[in-house]
Design a protein around this motif. Structure first.
Motif, short mmCIF file in Angstrom:
data_model
loop_
_atom_site.label_atom_id
_atom_site.label_comp_id
_atom_site.label_asym_id
_atom_site.label_seq_id
_atom_site.Cartn_x
_atom_site.Cartn_y
_atom_site.Cartn_z
N PHE A 289 44.08 41.95 48.99
CA PHE A 289 43.19 40.83 49.27
C PHE A 289 42.15 40.65 48.17
O PHE A 289 41.54 41.63 47.71
N ASP A 290 41.93 39.41 47.78
CA ASP A 290 40.67 39.05 47.14
C ASP A 290 39.58 39.21 48.20
O ASP A 290 39.86 39.21 49.41
N PHE A 291 38.31 39.32 47.77
CA PHE A 291 37.26 39.42 48.78
C PHE A 291 36.58 38.07 49.00
O PHE A 291 36.77 37.44 50.04
N TYR A 292 35.81 37.59 48.02
CA TYR A 292 35.06 36.35 48.22
C TYR A 292 35.98 35.14 48.28
O TYR A 292 36.83 34.95 47.43
N GLY A 293 35.81 34.35 49.34
CA GLY A 293 36.68 33.21 49.56
C GLY A 293 37.86 33.55 50.45
O GLY A 293 38.62 32.65 50.83
N ILE B 35 46.59 37.98 47.75
CA ILE B 35 46.03 36.82 48.45
C ILE B 35 44.68 36.47 47.84
O ILE B 35 43.77 37.31 47.81
N ASP B 36 44.55 35.25 47.35
CA ASP B 36 43.33 34.82 46.67
C ASP B 36 43.14 33.33 46.93
O ASP B 36 44.10 32.61 47.16
N ASP B 37 41.89 32.89 46.88
CA ASP B 37 41.62 31.47 47.08
C ASP B 37 41.58 30.68 45.78
O ASP B 37 41.35 29.47 45.80
N ARG B 38 41.83 31.34 44.64
CA ARG B 38 41.83 30.66 43.34
C ARG B 38 43.24 30.68 42.75
O ARG B 38 43.83 31.74 42.57
N ARG B 39 43.74 29.49 42.43
CA ARG B 39 45.11 29.37 41.96
C ARG B 39 45.36 30.15 40.68
O ARG B 39 46.42 30.75 40.49
N ALA C 28 48.17 34.57 37.92
CA ALA C 28 48.09 35.78 37.09
C ALA C 28 48.79 36.95 37.77
O ALA C 28 49.46 37.75 37.11
N ALA C 29 48.63 37.07 39.08
CA ALA C 29 49.32 38.13 39.82
C ALA C 29 50.83 37.93 39.78
O ALA C 29 51.60 38.88 39.56
N GLN C 30 51.26 36.70 39.95
CA GLN C 30 52.69 36.41 39.92
C GLN C 30 53.27 36.68 38.54
O GLN C 30 54.42 37.12 38.42
N ALA C 31 52.47 36.48 37.49
CA ALA C 31 52.96 36.68 36.13
C ALA C 31 53.30 38.13 35.84
O ALA C 31 54.13 38.41 34.96
N GLY D 275 52.45 36.22 45.32
CA GLY D 275 51.10 35.68 45.46
C GLY D 275 51.04 34.59 46.50
O GLY D 275 52.01 33.86 46.73
N HIS D 276 49.89 34.49 47.15
CA HIS D 276 49.66 33.45 48.15
C HIS D 276 48.27 32.87 47.95
O HIS D 276 47.28 33.60 47.88
N LEU D 277 48.19 31.54 47.86
CA LEU D 277 46.91 30.85 47.75
C LEU D 277 46.32 30.70 49.14
O LEU D 277 46.86 29.98 49.98
N PHE D 278 45.21 31.38 49.38
CA PHE D 278 44.62 31.43 50.72
C PHE D 278 43.90 30.13 51.06
O PHE D 278 43.14 29.58 50.26
N THR D 279 44.15 29.66 52.27
CA THR D 279 43.39 28.53 52.81
C THR D 279 42.77 28.90 54.15
O THR D 279 41.58 28.68 54.38
N ARG D 280 43.59 29.50 55.05
CA ARG D 280 43.06 29.90 56.36
C ARG D 280 43.96 30.96 56.97
O ARG D 280 45.14 31.09 56.61
N LEU D 281 43.42 31.70 57.91
CA LEU D 281 44.13 32.80 58.55
C LEU D 281 45.38 32.32 59.27
O LEU D 281 46.41 33.01 59.28
N GLU D 282 45.31 31.15 59.87
CA GLU D 282 46.44 30.64 60.66
C GLU D 282 47.68 30.42 59.80
O GLU D 282 48.80 30.45 60.33
N GLU D 283 47.52 30.21 58.51
CA GLU D 283 48.66 30.10 57.60
C GLU D 283 49.06 31.46 57.04
O GLU D 283 50.24 31.72 56.80
#
Length: 207
Positions: free
Chosen positions: A10-14, A168-172, A177-180, A185-193
């Motif tokens: 996990f990323d933390f902030y965001g 998991i991070d909120d910044r594309r 960079a993780a995928q590279a 990688g997953h772009l975080f928007t909300r827990l339900e997703e």
């Protein structure tokens, strides 16, 4: 060495921690008598060396104030530093509980861009973070996302393979960079997703 492990990074902030408190930058700008737009631009432009521990807090704030042509008094720097730390102090309780709940199903780690002095305060306020399988904070390891070395640090420290990780991070740019380097990688928007994605990613039969 990998044995088809599952590590949720996990990323933390965001993601777990909330984004900076609304209005905080305007309050800091007012404290040093600078326009909000100019202060915000300088705040972020000067940030990378501070996040990666290539500058101390006083050096960061001195550089920021110099960019704004504002005298850098010691009292002002300390007030700004404390206000900055406080502005990042909020946590999403649901996400914190969810991250902890995964411990029985996967390894759980955090990779966050955070200056060293912020990290010290965070770990006092959120002691549960120390119980995770790994905690990688940029100000402590001296490298920040999206630099590949930040992700490789986690791979090496956890004796894993990049393919073992779901990042998991909120910044594309951080997700890319993780995928590279071979992480999922997953772009975080909300827990339900996020929760259904992790359920699908974990091996069948996970508790």
């Amino acid at each position: 060495m990998s044995n088809d492990r599952r590590i949720v990074l996990f990323d933390f902030y965001g993601v777990i921690g909330l984004q900076q408190r609304p209005g905080a930058l305007a309050e800091m700008a007012a404290r040093c008598g600078a326009p909000v737009d100019a202060f915000t631009e300088a705040y972020w432009a000067c940030r990378p060396p501070y996040d990666a521990a290539r500058q101390s807090a006083p050096q960061y704030w001195t550089a920021l104030l110099r960019r704004l042509s504002v005298p850098a008094g010691g009292d002002m720097i300390e007030e700004l530093r404390r206000a900055d730390i406080d502005s990042w102090s909020r946590v999403d309780g649901r996400m914190a509980a969810y991250a902890r709940s995964l411990r029985g199903r996967a390894e759980v780690a955090v990779l966050s861009n955070i200056p060293a002095d912020h990290a010290d305060v965070l770990l006092v306020a959120q002691p549960w973070l120390r119980s995770l399988d790994h905690l990688a904070l940029s100000g402590k390891m001296k490298v920040a996302k999206p630099e590949p070395a930040a992700f490789h640090h986690c791979v090496t420290a956890m004796r894993a393979a990049p393919a073992d990780f779901l990042f998991i991070d909120d910044r594309r740019e951080n997700v890319r960079a993780a995928q590279a380097i071979g992480m999922r990688g997953h772009l975080f928007t909300r827990l339900e997703e996020l929760a259904p994605l992790i359920d699908t990613w974990l091996p069948p039969g996970s508790p």
